[in-house]
Design a protein around this motif. Structure first.
Motif, PDB file in Angstrom:
ATOM      1  N   CYS A 170      29.435  -3.016  -2.892  1.00 51.86           N
ATOM      2  CA  CYS A 170      28.597  -3.881  -3.733  1.00 51.86           C
ATOM      3  C   CYS A 170      28.662  -3.399  -5.170  1.00 51.86           C
ATOM      4  N   GLY A 171      28.747  -4.308  -6.125  1.00 51.60           N
ATOM      5  CA  GLY A 171      28.884  -3.925  -7.521  1.00 51.60           C
ATOM      6  C   GLY A 171      27.618  -4.021  -8.337  1.00 51.60           C
ATOM      7  N   THR A 172      26.487  -4.337  -7.686  1.00 53.53           N
ATOM      8  CA  THR A 172      25.240  -4.545  -8.418  1.00 53.53           C
ATOM      9  C   THR A 172      24.104  -3.767  -7.767  1.00 53.53           C
ATOM     10  N   ALA A 173      23.319  -3.096  -8.593  1.00 54.27           N
ATOM     11  CA  ALA A 173      22.109  -2.415  -8.134  1.00 54.27           C
ATOM     12  C   ALA A 173      20.913  -3.020  -8.850  1.00 54.27           C
ATOM     13  N   VAL A 174      19.884  -3.358  -8.093  1.00 55.00           N
ATOM     14  CA  VAL A 174      18.649  -3.908  -8.654  1.00 55.00           C
ATOM     15  C   VAL A 174      17.579  -2.833  -8.565  1.00 55.00           C
ATOM     16  N   LEU A 175      16.997  -2.484  -9.694  1.00 49.72           N
ATOM     17  CA  LEU A 175      16.023  -1.402  -9.759  1.00 49.72           C
ATOM     18  C   LEU A 175      14.613  -1.961  -9.677  1.00 49.72           C
ATOM     19  N   THR A 176      13.831  -1.438  -8.737  1.00 53.46           N
ATOM     20  CA  THR A 176      12.452  -1.888  -8.571  1.00 53.46           C
ATOM     21  C   THR A 176      11.533  -0.680  -8.508  1.00 53.46           C
ATOM     22  N   GLY A 177      10.230  -0.938  -8.553  1.00 53.86           N
ATOM     23  CA  GLY A 177       9.251   0.146  -8.521  1.00 53.86           C
ATOM     24  C   GLY A 177       8.785   0.500  -9.920  1.00 53.86           C
TER      25      GLY A 177
ATOM     26  N   ALA B 120       8.023  -5.707  -6.972  1.00 51.28           N
ATOM     27  CA  ALA B 120       9.032  -6.342  -6.120  1.00 51.28           C
ATOM     28  C   ALA B 120       8.671  -6.281  -4.641  1.00 51.28           C
ATOM     29  N   THR B 121       8.137  -5.155  -4.177  1.00 52.06           N
ATOM     30  CA  THR B 121       7.860  -5.013  -2.746  1.00 52.06           C
ATOM     31  C   THR B 121       6.705  -5.906  -2.304  1.00 52.06           C
ATOM     32  N   SER B 122       5.644  -5.989  -3.107  1.00 49.14           N
ATOM     33  CA  SER B 122       4.532  -6.875  -2.751  1.00 49.14           C
ATOM     34  C   SER B 122       4.955  -8.348  -2.830  1.00 49.14           C
ATOM     35  N   ILE B 123       5.783  -8.685  -3.818  1.00 51.49           N
ATOM     36  CA  ILE B 123       6.304 -10.050  -3.904  1.00 51.49           C
ATOM     37  C   ILE B 123       7.178 -10.357  -2.691  1.00 51.49           C
ATOM     38  N   GLY B 124       8.032  -9.394  -2.324  1.00 51.99           N
ATOM     39  CA  GLY B 124       8.894  -9.585  -1.163  1.00 51.99           C
ATOM     40  C   GLY B 124       8.121  -9.758   0.128  1.00 51.99           C
ATOM     41  N   ALA B 125       7.007  -9.036   0.275  1.00 48.63           N
ATOM     42  CA  ALA B 125       6.182  -9.188   1.463  1.00 48.63           C
ATOM     43  C   ALA B 125       5.617 -10.597   1.569  1.00 48.63           C
ATOM     44  N   ALA B 126       5.060 -11.097   0.453  1.00 46.29           N
ATOM     45  CA  ALA B 126       4.494 -12.451   0.464  1.00 46.29           C
ATOM     46  C   ALA B 126       5.566 -13.499   0.718  1.00 46.29           C
ATOM     47  N   LEU B 127       6.738 -13.344   0.077  1.00 53.72           N
ATOM     48  CA  LEU B 127       7.821 -14.309   0.277  1.00 53.72           C
ATOM     49  C   LEU B 127       8.331 -14.281   1.716  1.00 53.72           C
TER      50      LEU B 127
ATOM     51  N   ALA C 116      10.715  -6.124   2.794  1.00 54.10           N
ATOM     52  CA  ALA C 116       9.986  -6.549   1.597  1.00 54.10           C
ATOM     53  C   ALA C 116      10.710  -6.115   0.329  1.00 54.10           C
ATOM     54  N   VAL C 117      11.227  -4.886   0.322  1.00 52.38           N
ATOM     55  CA  VAL C 117      11.966  -4.384  -0.839  1.00 52.38           C
ATOM     56  C   VAL C 117      13.184  -5.262  -1.125  1.00 52.38           C
ATOM     57  N   GLY C 118      13.985  -5.513  -0.081  1.00 52.36           N
ATOM     58  CA  GLY C 118      15.194  -6.308  -0.269  1.00 52.36           C
ATOM     59  C   GLY C 118      14.906  -7.738  -0.671  1.00 52.36           C
ATOM     60  N   THR C 119      13.930  -8.352  -0.014  1.00 48.15           N
ATOM     61  CA  THR C 119      13.572  -9.742  -0.335  1.00 48.15           C
ATOM     62  C   THR C 119      13.061  -9.866  -1.760  1.00 48.15           C
ATOM     63  N   GLY C 120      12.177  -8.952  -2.153  1.00 44.81           N
ATOM     64  CA  GLY C 120      11.636  -8.996  -3.505  1.00 44.81           C
ATOM     65  C   GLY C 120      12.678  -8.712  -4.560  1.00 44.81           C
TER      66      GLY C 120
ATOM     67  N   ILE D  65       0.864  -1.185   0.000  1.00 42.19           N
ATOM     68  CA  ILE D  65       0.000   0.000   0.000  1.00 42.19           C
ATOM     69  C   ILE D  65       0.897   1.230   0.000  1.00 42.19           C
ATOM     70  N   GLY D  66       1.080   1.812  -1.171  1.00 46.03           N
ATOM     71  CA  GLY D  66       1.990   2.934  -1.315  1.00 46.03           C
ATOM     72  C   GLY D  66       1.305   4.270  -1.142  1.00 46.03           C
ATOM     73  N   GLY D  67       2.065   5.342  -1.434  1.00 48.34           N
ATOM     74  CA  GLY D  67       1.528   6.677  -1.273  1.00 48.34           C
ATOM     75  C   GLY D  67       0.483   7.042  -2.298  1.00 48.34           C
ATOM     76  N   SER D  68       0.572   6.457  -3.497  1.00 48.55           N
ATOM     77  CA  SER D  68      -0.394   6.788  -4.546  1.00 48.55           C
ATOM     78  C   SER D  68      -0.975   5.567  -5.236  1.00 48.55           C
ATOM     79  N   THR D  69      -0.329   4.424  -5.101  1.00 47.60           N
ATOM     80  CA  THR D  69      -0.832   3.201  -5.727  1.00 47.60           C
ATOM     81  C   THR D  69      -0.708   2.030  -4.760  1.00 47.60           C
ATOM     82  N   THR D  70      -1.514   1.012  -4.999  1.00 46.57           N
ATOM     83  CA  THR D  70      -1.422  -0.232  -4.252  1.00 46.57           C
ATOM     84  C   THR D  70      -1.160  -1.363  -5.233  1.00 46.57           C
ATOM     85  N   LYS D  71      -0.129  -2.152  -4.941  1.00 43.80           N
ATOM     86  CA  LYS D  71       0.212  -3.299  -5.771  1.00 43.80           C
ATOM     87  C   LYS D  71      -0.105  -4.577  -5.012  1.00 43.80           C
ATOM     88  N   ILE D  72      -0.674  -5.546  -5.709  1.00 45.49           N
ATOM     89  CA  ILE D  72      -1.049  -6.811  -5.082  1.00 45.49           C
ATOM     90  C   ILE D  72      -0.578  -7.966  -5.957  1.00 45.49           C
TER      91      ILE D  72
END
Length: 276
Positions: A224-231, A263-270, A88-92, A9-16
């Motif tokens: 760390c040499g890698t960045a993963v972009l989400t959102g 990614a964040t909603s997936i991370g929450a469920a995982l 959730a962000v990191g896990t996803g 549940i974000g500031g302007s959108t909700t992802k499920i």
């Protein structure tokens, strides 16, 4: 069927997202609403209806995001747990990218930078107020719209060189770390006849470059040499080229995984699946 729902549940959108017991995704949906409770129940209703599911098919619900603070009880009697957003962000991010260690960049209304390593607690490195909110707010004034689809259409038609100052505008001499075609100053060379499309292109470029710069510094700070972009902004048409440039200039690998917007909603469920 036993389904676990992850809801961000974000500031302007909700992802499920709905995950099966084996971790496989059933489907993903996104809804917009200013009120977090409205968006939560709207997202759930839309998801169940679209995927022909009943409430009895849902075994657990994982909530995350800023709007999760407004929910203090189980939803429709289904066991409901809250997952800390950075976790959730990191896990996803790790799950979608297949990485063991990365700086996960969550590009939402603002932007968060998370050090995530499989099997270890996540670390919130820093945050930035530059994100999707900046994109919408600036474009509402400069281009007359804050609608994502319209901004993307305008930006595709625009020419960023009509608003940005490049290194080549300042000097004839290039440098390995400063090619002549890269930005020297965002909005530092605004043409008198710049169009709304030019301004949209400039705003998109500024927001992505600001995020990329902070991601590089975050990676270097934690080795760390890698960045993963989400959102959702990872889906911007200009994102791939922008972050490829940062890889070329700074040696940091940028990954935009499939379904990065969720990614964040997936991370929450995982997270609640792994805690069982």
């Amino acid at each position: 069927m036993s389904v676990i729902l992850g809801i961000d549940i974000g500031g302007s959108t909700t992802k499920i997202v709905g995950l099966r017991s084996d971790g496989g995704a059933i489907a993903m949906h996104r809804v917009q609403a200013q009120d977090p409770i409205t968006s939560l129940y709207g997202a759930m209703g839309n998801f169940l209806h679209t995927n022909l599911l009943q409430l009895g098919d849902v075994s657990r619900i994982a909530l995350t995001g800023v709007g999760a603070s407004y929910v203090d009880e189980d939803i429709y009697g289904i066991p409901t747990e809250k997952v800390e957003e950075f976790t959730a962000v990191g896990t996803g991010g790790l799950a979608l990218s297949g990485q063991e260690l990365a700086v996960v960049v969550s590009m939402g209304t603002g932007t968060a930078f998370i050090r995530a390593e499989r099997g270890r607690p996540v670390q919130h490195l820093c945050g930035s107020g530059v994100g999707g909110g900046s994109l919408a707010g600036l474009c509402s004034r400069l281009c007359g719209t804050r609608k994502y689809a319209q901004i993307m259409k305008l930006a595709a038609e625009g020419d960023v060189t009509r608003v940005d100052l490049t290194v080549g505008d300042l000097t004839r001499n290039s440098h390995p770390s400063l090619p002549l075609d890269i930005t020297a100053a965002n909005f530092g060379n605004v043409s008198d006849d710049a169009t709304p499309g030019d301004f949209a292109a400039g705003v998109v470029n500024m927001v992505l470059q600001s995020i990329g710069t902070t991601a590089v510094m975050s990676c270097r700070a934690c080795g760390c040499g890698t960045a993963v972009l989400t959102g959702f902004m990872s889906n911007l048409p200009q994102a791939r080229a922008c972050f490829d440039l940062f890889t070329r200039l700074h040696g940091i690998r940028f990954i935009i995984p499939e379904n990065a917007a969720y990614a964040t909603s997936i991370g929450a469920a995982l997270s609640i699946m792994e805690a069982q």
